[in-house]
Design a protein around this motif. Structure first.
Motif, short mmCIF file in Angstrom:
data_model
loop_
_atom_site.label_atom_id
_atom_site.label_comp_id
_atom_site.label_asym_id
_atom_site.label_seq_id
_atom_site.Cartn_x
_atom_site.Cartn_y
_atom_site.Cartn_z
N MET A 33 0.83 -1.21 0.00
CA MET A 33 0.00 0.00 0.00
C MET A 33 0.86 1.26 0.00
O MET A 33 0.59 2.21 -0.74
CB MET A 33 -0.94 0.01 1.20
CG MET A 33 -2.13 -0.89 1.06
SD MET A 33 -3.28 -0.66 2.41
CE MET A 33 -3.08 -2.19 3.26
N LEU A 34 1.89 1.26 0.83
CA LEU A 34 2.79 2.41 0.87
C LEU A 34 3.52 2.60 -0.46
O LEU A 34 3.69 3.73 -0.94
CB LEU A 34 3.80 2.26 2.00
CG LEU A 34 3.28 2.47 3.41
CD1 LEU A 34 4.36 2.15 4.43
CD2 LEU A 34 2.81 3.90 3.58
N ALA A 45 3.23 5.86 -2.90
CA ALA A 45 4.42 6.61 -3.31
C ALA A 45 4.53 6.66 -4.82
O ALA A 45 4.89 7.70 -5.40
CB ALA A 45 5.67 5.98 -2.69
N LEU A 46 4.23 5.56 -5.50
CA LEU A 46 4.28 5.53 -6.95
C LEU A 46 3.25 6.47 -7.56
O LEU A 46 3.55 7.19 -8.52
CB LEU A 46 4.05 4.10 -7.46
CG LEU A 46 4.07 3.90 -8.97
CD1 LEU A 46 5.44 4.28 -9.53
CD2 LEU A 46 3.72 2.47 -9.32
N ARG A 74 4.19 9.74 -9.90
CA ARG A 74 3.61 9.96 -11.23
C ARG A 74 2.90 11.31 -11.29
O ARG A 74 2.98 12.02 -12.29
CB ARG A 74 2.64 8.85 -11.58
CG ARG A 74 3.34 7.55 -11.92
CD ARG A 74 2.35 6.48 -12.28
NE ARG A 74 3.04 5.24 -12.64
CZ ARG A 74 2.44 4.07 -12.66
NH1 ARG A 74 1.16 3.96 -12.38
NH2 ARG A 74 3.14 2.99 -12.99
N GLY A 75 2.21 11.68 -10.23
CA GLY A 75 1.55 12.98 -10.19
C GLY A 75 2.56 14.12 -10.23
O GLY A 75 2.35 15.12 -10.92
#
Length: 79
Positions: free
Chosen positions: A20-21, A25-26, A30-31
């Motif tokens: 989940m972490l 973070a991914l 990407r954002g």
């Protein structure tokens, strides 16, 4: 506490939490990359000057031709 199921359950929970972490973070990465890409595109559009119009290019070409003729006259070359 020597139950093997307890350790297996704790390992699975830790792995799920880590997954989940990692996904969060991914998604944030990407954002951030998309934001930087948009900022760069906006900066590029703001700093890119518009090209000269067709009339201005024709006038510049005409002026260059006049300069060439005048330089040839000054050098004594027959055209």
């Amino acid at each position: 506490m020597s139950d093997p199921n307890f350790y297996l359950l704790m390992a699975a929970a830790a792995l799920a939490g880590l997954a989940m972490l990692t996904l969060a973070a991914l998604n944030g990465w990407r954002g951030w990359l998309q934001l930087k890409h948009q900022q760069m595109a906006q900066d590029h559009l703001a700093t890119t000057p518009a090209g000269p119009s067709a009339g201005a290019r024709i006038e510049i070409a005409d002026l260059k031709e006049r300069i060439r003729k005048l330089e040839a006259i000054a050098a004594g070359v027959d055209l």
